[in-house]
Scaffold this motif. Structure first.
Motif, PDB file in Angstrom:
ATOM      1  N   GLU A  61       5.796  -5.341 -13.996  1.00 18.27           N
ATOM      2  CA  GLU A  61       6.731  -6.457 -14.035  1.00 18.27           C
ATOM      3  C   GLU A  61       7.053  -6.922 -12.610  1.00 18.27           C
ATOM      4  OE1 GLU A  61       8.050  -8.198 -16.437  1.00 18.27           O
ATOM      5  OE2 GLU A  61       7.097  -7.076 -18.072  1.00 18.27           O
ATOM      6  N   ARG A  62       6.860  -8.209 -12.379  1.00 16.85           N
ATOM      7  CA  ARG A  62       7.139  -8.737 -11.046  1.00 16.85           C
ATOM      8  C   ARG A  62       8.602  -8.546 -10.657  1.00 16.85           C
ATOM      9  NH1 ARG A  62       8.800  -9.833  -6.948  1.00 16.85           N
ATOM     10  NH2 ARG A  62       8.229 -11.493  -5.480  1.00 16.85           N
ATOM     11  N   SER A  63       9.496  -8.670 -11.618  1.00 17.13           N
ATOM     12  CA  SER A  63      10.921  -8.562 -11.323  1.00 17.13           C
ATOM     13  C   SER A  63      11.312  -7.170 -10.842  1.00 17.13           C
ATOM     14  CB  SER A  63      11.750  -8.933 -12.557  1.00 17.13           C
ATOM     15  OG  SER A  63      11.440  -8.070 -13.645  1.00 17.13           O
ATOM     16  N   ALA A  64      10.496  -6.168 -11.190  1.00 13.80           N
ATOM     17  CA  ALA A  64      10.815  -4.795 -10.803  1.00 13.80           C
ATOM     18  C   ALA A  64      10.149  -4.398  -9.491  1.00 13.80           C
ATOM     19  CB  ALA A  64      10.378  -3.834 -11.907  1.00 13.80           C
ATOM     20  N   LEU A  65       9.319  -5.278  -8.942  1.00 15.45           N
ATOM     21  CA  LEU A  65       8.552  -4.952  -7.738  1.00 15.45           C
ATOM     22  C   LEU A  65       9.347  -5.300  -6.488  1.00 15.45           C
ATOM     23  CD1 LEU A  65       5.843  -3.992  -6.560  1.00 15.45           C
ATOM     24  CD2 LEU A  65       5.039  -6.367  -6.718  1.00 15.45           C
ATOM     25  N   ARG A  66       9.442  -4.353  -5.575  1.00 14.63           N
ATOM     26  CA  ARG A  66      10.124  -4.567  -4.309  1.00 14.63           C
ATOM     27  C   ARG A  66       9.112  -4.495  -3.167  1.00 14.63           C
ATOM     28  NH1 ARG A  66      13.823   0.379  -4.059  1.00 14.63           N
ATOM     29  NH2 ARG A  66      11.781   1.260  -4.583  1.00 14.63           N
ATOM     30  N   GLU A  67       9.417  -5.152  -2.073  1.00 17.85           N
ATOM     31  CA  GLU A  67       8.485  -5.147  -0.946  1.00 17.85           C
ATOM     32  C   GLU A  67       8.222  -3.732  -0.433  1.00 17.85           C
ATOM     33  OE1 GLU A  67       8.971  -7.893   2.735  1.00 17.85           O
ATOM     34  OE2 GLU A  67       7.830  -8.883   1.132  1.00 17.85           O
ATOM     35  N   GLU A  68       9.235  -2.882  -0.469  1.00 12.18           N
ATOM     36  CA  GLU A  68       9.064  -1.521   0.026  1.00 12.18           C
ATOM     37  C   GLU A  68       8.225  -0.650  -0.905  1.00 12.18           C
ATOM     38  OE1 GLU A  68      13.504  -1.927  -1.210  1.00 12.18           O
ATOM     39  OE2 GLU A  68      11.913  -3.170  -0.349  1.00 12.18           O
ATOM     40  N   ASP A  69       7.854  -1.162  -2.090  1.00 11.30           N
ATOM     41  CA  ASP A  69       6.967  -0.428  -2.985  1.00 11.30           C
ATOM     42  C   ASP A  69       5.514  -0.487  -2.522  1.00 11.30           C
ATOM     43  OD1 ASP A  69       8.860   0.417  -4.903  1.00 11.30           O
ATOM     44  OD2 ASP A  69       8.810  -1.545  -5.876  1.00 11.30           O
ATOM     45  N   ILE A  70       5.173  -1.498  -1.741  1.00 13.73           N
ATOM     46  CA  ILE A  70       3.786  -1.717  -1.355  1.00 13.73           C
ATOM     47  C   ILE A  70       3.292  -0.590  -0.458  1.00 13.73           C
ATOM     48  CG2 ILE A  70       2.174  -3.288  -0.210  1.00 13.73           C
ATOM     49  CD1 ILE A  70       4.106  -5.572  -0.927  1.00 13.73           C
ATOM     50  N   CYS A  71       2.250   0.082  -0.913  1.00 15.67           N
ATOM     51  CA  CYS A  71       1.636   1.220  -0.208  1.00 15.67           C
ATOM     52  C   CYS A  71       2.602   2.400  -0.065  1.00 15.67           C
ATOM     53  CB  CYS A  71       1.077   0.797   1.151  1.00 15.67           C
ATOM     54  SG  CYS A  71      -0.380  -0.259   1.003  1.00 15.67           S
ATOM     55  N   VAL A  72       3.562   2.499  -0.978  1.00 20.93           N
ATOM     56  CA  VAL A  72       4.494   3.625  -1.006  1.00 20.93           C
ATOM     57  C   VAL A  72       4.615   4.178  -2.422  1.00 20.93           C
ATOM     58  CG1 VAL A  72       6.879   4.372  -0.672  1.00 20.93           C
ATOM     59  CG2 VAL A  72       5.811   2.831   0.992  1.00 20.93           C
ATOM     60  N   ASN A  73       4.892   3.310  -3.384  1.00 21.67           N
ATOM     61  CA  ASN A  73       5.097   3.736  -4.771  1.00 21.67           C
ATOM     62  C   ASN A  73       3.767   3.708  -5.522  1.00 21.67           C
ATOM     63  OD1 ASN A  73       5.871   4.248  -7.376  1.00 21.67           O
ATOM     64  ND2 ASN A  73       7.410   2.633  -7.485  1.00 21.67           N
ATOM     65  N   TRP A  74       3.110   4.862  -5.573  1.00 19.67           N
ATOM     66  CA  TRP A  74       1.785   4.932  -6.196  1.00 19.67           C
ATOM     67  C   TRP A  74       1.835   4.954  -7.715  1.00 19.67           C
ATOM     68  CZ3 TRP A  74      -0.758   3.206  -2.485  1.00 19.67           C
ATOM     69  CH2 TRP A  74      -0.616   3.679  -1.179  1.00 19.67           C
ATOM     70  N   GLU A  75       3.027   4.936  -8.290  1.00 19.91           N
ATOM     71  CA  GLU A  75       3.144   4.827  -9.743  1.00 19.91           C
ATOM     72  C   GLU A  75       2.821   3.409 -10.204  1.00 19.91           C
ATOM     73  OE1 GLU A  75       3.764   7.443 -11.769  1.00 19.91           O
ATOM     74  OE2 GLU A  75       3.634   8.603  -9.907  1.00 19.91           O
ATOM     75  N   LEU A  76       2.849   2.475  -9.286  1.00 18.41           N
ATOM     76  CA  LEU A  76       2.536   1.075  -9.589  1.00 18.41           C
ATOM     77  C   LEU A  76       1.088   0.791  -9.226  1.00 18.41           C
ATOM     78  CD1 LEU A  76       5.751  -0.592  -8.097  1.00 18.41           C
ATOM     79  CD2 LEU A  76       5.334   0.057 -10.478  1.00 18.41           C
ATOM     80  N   TYR A  77       0.295   0.384 -10.214  1.00 15.03           N
ATOM     81  CA  TYR A  77      -1.114   0.098  -9.916  1.00 15.03           C
ATOM     82  C   TYR A  77      -1.737  -0.755 -11.015  1.00 15.03           C
ATOM     83  CZ  TYR A  77      -2.145   3.929 -13.226  1.00 15.03           C
ATOM     84  OH  TYR A  77      -2.220   4.750 -14.329  1.00 15.03           O
ATOM     85  N   SER A  78      -2.904  -1.286 -10.683  1.00 18.13           N
ATOM     86  CA  SER A  78      -3.728  -1.985 -11.661  1.00 18.13           C
ATOM     87  C   SER A  78      -4.890  -1.087 -12.051  1.00 18.13           C
ATOM     88  CB  SER A  78      -4.275  -3.298 -11.079  1.00 18.13           C
ATOM     89  OG  SER A  78      -5.251  -3.858 -11.950  1.00 18.13           O
ATOM     90  N   SER A  79      -5.245  -1.085 -13.305  1.00 14.77           N
ATOM     91  CA  SER A  79      -6.364  -0.263 -13.778  1.00 14.77           C
ATOM     92  C   SER A  79      -7.691  -1.004 -13.711  1.00 14.77           C
ATOM     93  CB  SER A  79      -6.108   0.199 -15.216  1.00 14.77           C
ATOM     94  OG  SER A  79      -6.017  -0.922 -16.088  1.00 14.77           O
ATOM     95  N   VAL A  80      -7.672  -2.261 -13.252  1.00 15.92           N
ATOM     96  CA  VAL A  80      -8.920  -3.035 -13.183  1.00 15.92           C
ATOM     97  C   VAL A  80      -9.141  -3.696 -11.826  1.00 15.92           C
ATOM     98  CG1 VAL A  80      -9.016  -3.497 -15.667  1.00 15.92           C
ATOM     99  CG2 VAL A  80      -7.803  -5.099 -14.162  1.00 15.92           C
ATOM    100  N   ALA A  81      -8.185  -3.599 -10.907  1.00 17.28           N
ATOM    101  CA  ALA A  81      -8.319  -4.291  -9.621  1.00 17.28           C
ATOM    102  C   ALA A  81      -9.116  -3.467  -8.625  1.00 17.28           C
ATOM    103  CB  ALA A  81      -6.941  -4.602  -9.042  1.00 17.28           C
ATOM    104  N   SER A  82      -9.961  -4.170  -7.863  1.00 14.77           N
ATOM    105  CA  SER A  82     -10.681  -3.590  -6.740  1.00 14.77           C
ATOM    106  C   SER A  82     -10.533  -4.560  -5.585  1.00 14.77           C
ATOM    107  CB  SER A  82     -12.162  -3.393  -7.084  1.00 14.77           C
ATOM    108  OG  SER A  82     -12.926  -3.105  -5.925  1.00 14.77           O
ATOM    109  N   THR A  83      -9.918  -4.127  -4.488  1.00 10.90           N
ATOM    110  CA  THR A  83      -9.671  -5.024  -3.373  1.00 10.90           C
ATOM    111  C   THR A  83     -10.335  -4.494  -2.113  1.00 10.90           C
ATOM    112  OG1 THR A  83      -7.584  -3.981  -2.697  1.00 10.90           O
ATOM    113  CG2 THR A  83      -7.465  -5.649  -4.417  1.00 10.90           C
ATOM    114  N   SER A  84     -10.813  -5.409  -1.296  1.00  6.40           N
ATOM    115  CA  SER A  84     -11.533  -5.057  -0.076  1.00  6.40           C
ATOM    116  C   SER A  84     -11.079  -5.982   1.032  1.00  6.40           C
ATOM    117  CB  SER A  84     -13.046  -5.199  -0.314  1.00  6.40           C
ATOM    118  OG  SER A  84     -13.783  -4.963   0.861  1.00  6.40           O
ATOM    119  N   ALA A  85     -10.717  -5.414   2.185  1.00  3.33           N
ATOM    120  CA  ALA A  85     -10.197  -6.217   3.294  1.00  3.33           C
ATOM    121  C   ALA A  85     -11.274  -6.450   4.349  1.00  3.33           C
ATOM    122  CB  ALA A  85      -8.990  -5.526   3.933  1.00  3.33           C
ATOM    123  N   GLY A  86     -11.196  -7.618   4.992  1.00  3.97           N
ATOM    124  CA  GLY A  86     -12.158  -7.934   6.042  1.00  3.97           C
ATOM    125  C   GLY A  86     -11.629  -8.981   6.994  1.00  3.97           C
ATOM    126  N   SER A  87     -12.215  -9.037   8.171  1.00  3.31           N
ATOM    127  CA  SER A  87     -11.786  -9.996   9.193  1.00  3.31           C
ATOM    128  C   SER A  87     -12.509 -11.323   9.085  1.00  3.31           C
ATOM    129  CB  SER A  87     -12.031  -9.401  10.592  1.00  3.31           C
ATOM    130  OG  SER A  87     -13.410  -9.100  10.774  1.00  3.31           O
TER     131      SER A  87
END
Length: 357
Positions: A206-232
């Motif tokens: 739920e977007r309403s339950a997501l906080r900025e401090e959850d990003i890369c901290v709260n590993w209970e939040l995830y997608s079961s189908v997303a694959s992301t790759s970073a590049g310059s």
């Protein structure tokens, strides 16, 4: 709509001979290509320029082979072919429209949708604004694929930006705070925010339950189908949605599972068991080193190695496991699994072709 997936071996990031051969043999129609996923043989880190090199070569080739469609093709290059992983391009084609059609064989068929976000400013990476922009793009890609249920989405590949030293300098000049001052860590924040965007779009969190401090901290939040790759090599996010739809036709279809850890080959084996008799065309997977430093109770050193980044270790492990199960090392395995599957695990998808068609 009719979609297809063709794997093309690559002798180098700029090697287009395989695409040329596939075109001449009739296995590939450049004017129908909507996306290319690549595994290039760089380090997969901030300074992996094999990704941009491959994109430049691909753009030049398609500009000549399909000039009217070339600008609309999405390119997702994942650096790092450690271990047995074989450098290659996965070329995704689509013809027709998702508005009408009946899937072959009485079931749903592979459907592909693409979308792009706007370009991001350095201070937006790894934050909720990136989550929201990606969520919007994923929703648009799902619509573009003609998929009407989130349950029919089996893999969402996202290529996202990262922070470079030049961008750090520019942001400092404007006096804006960044999510991190470490360019390598910025890859993880960008991947994590993008994955959470996919999870929001598909109703996994739920977007309403997501906080900025959850990003890369709260590993209970995830997608079961997303694959992301970073590049310059880009400033926006490229989104490619893979799923099945009853408005798609053709012999291809896709399914997915979630690996519980880096050695969970049973996840892919389960997919093969669910589709006996179908030809395995491609495997798409996420690789991650468990942030607790253990796998099934055993200590690993992936996070402690100062010479080789943990994402490289993880790609080698997962690539070897899945190559063994599927019988082919020419598979798409991307490293860095922040919010992509459960902690230490990650999604794995398999594209199949029905043999009887």
């Amino acid at each position: 709509m009719k979609c297809s997936v063709v794997k093309i071996p690559a002798g180098a990031p700029h090697d287009m001979t395989g695409l040329q051969t596939a075109t001449e043999e009739g296995r590939l129609k450049p004017e129908e290509v909507v996306a290319v996923l690549g595994k290039t043989e760089g380090n997969g880190c901030v300074n992996d320029f094999t990704r941009g090199y491959a994109v430049m070569a691909l753009k030049q080739w398609f500009a000549a082979a399909a000039p009217e469609q070339a600008a609309d093709i999405s390119y997702v290059m994942s650096g790092g072919t450690e271990g047995v992983l074989s450098p290659h391009f996965t070329v995704i084609s689509r013809s027709g429209s998702p508005e009408t059609g009946t899937a072959s064989g009485g079931g749903k068929a592979l459907a592909i949708g693409t979308a792009r976000t706007r370009d991001f400013r350095p201070e937006e990476l790894g934050r909720l604004i990136q989550v929201d922009e990606v969520a919007d793009a994923v929703a648009r890609a799902v619509f573009d694929a003609g998929i009407t249920s989130a349950a029919d989405v089996h893999f969402v590949q996202i290529k996202c930006p990262l922070l470079t030293g030049e961008q750090l300098f520019e942001a400092h000049g404007r006096g804006v705070p960044l999510v991190t001052e470490d360019t390598y860590k910025s890859m993880g924040y960008s991947r994590g925010a993008s994955a959470l965007g996919a999870a929001v779009a598909l109703g996994e969190i739920e977007r309403s339950a997501l906080r900025e401090e959850d990003i890369c901290v709260n590993w209970e939040l995830y997608s079961s189908v997303a694959s992301t790759s970073a590049g310059s090599e880009l400033s926006c996010c490229e989104v490619i949605v893979f799923g099945n739809s009853d408005t798609a036709a053709g012999p291809y279809h896709i399914d997915h599972a979630v690996m519980k850890d880096a050695i969970d080959g049973a996840a892919l084996q389960g997919l093969l068991n669910r589709h006996p008799g179908d030809e395995l065309v491609q495997v798409l997977a996420k690789a991650e080193a468990d942030p607790d430093g253990v796998i099934r109770g055993r200590r690993h050193i992936m996070l402690d190695d100062s010479d080789i980044n943990h994402t490289r270790h993880a790609r080698a492990v997962v690539g070897g496991v899945l190559a063994y199960v599927g019988g082919d090392p020419m598979i798409y395995v991307s490293g860095g699994g922040e919010h992509q599957g459960p902690k230490g695990g990650g999604p794995v998808a398999a594209v199949f072709r029905r043999r009887q068609l």
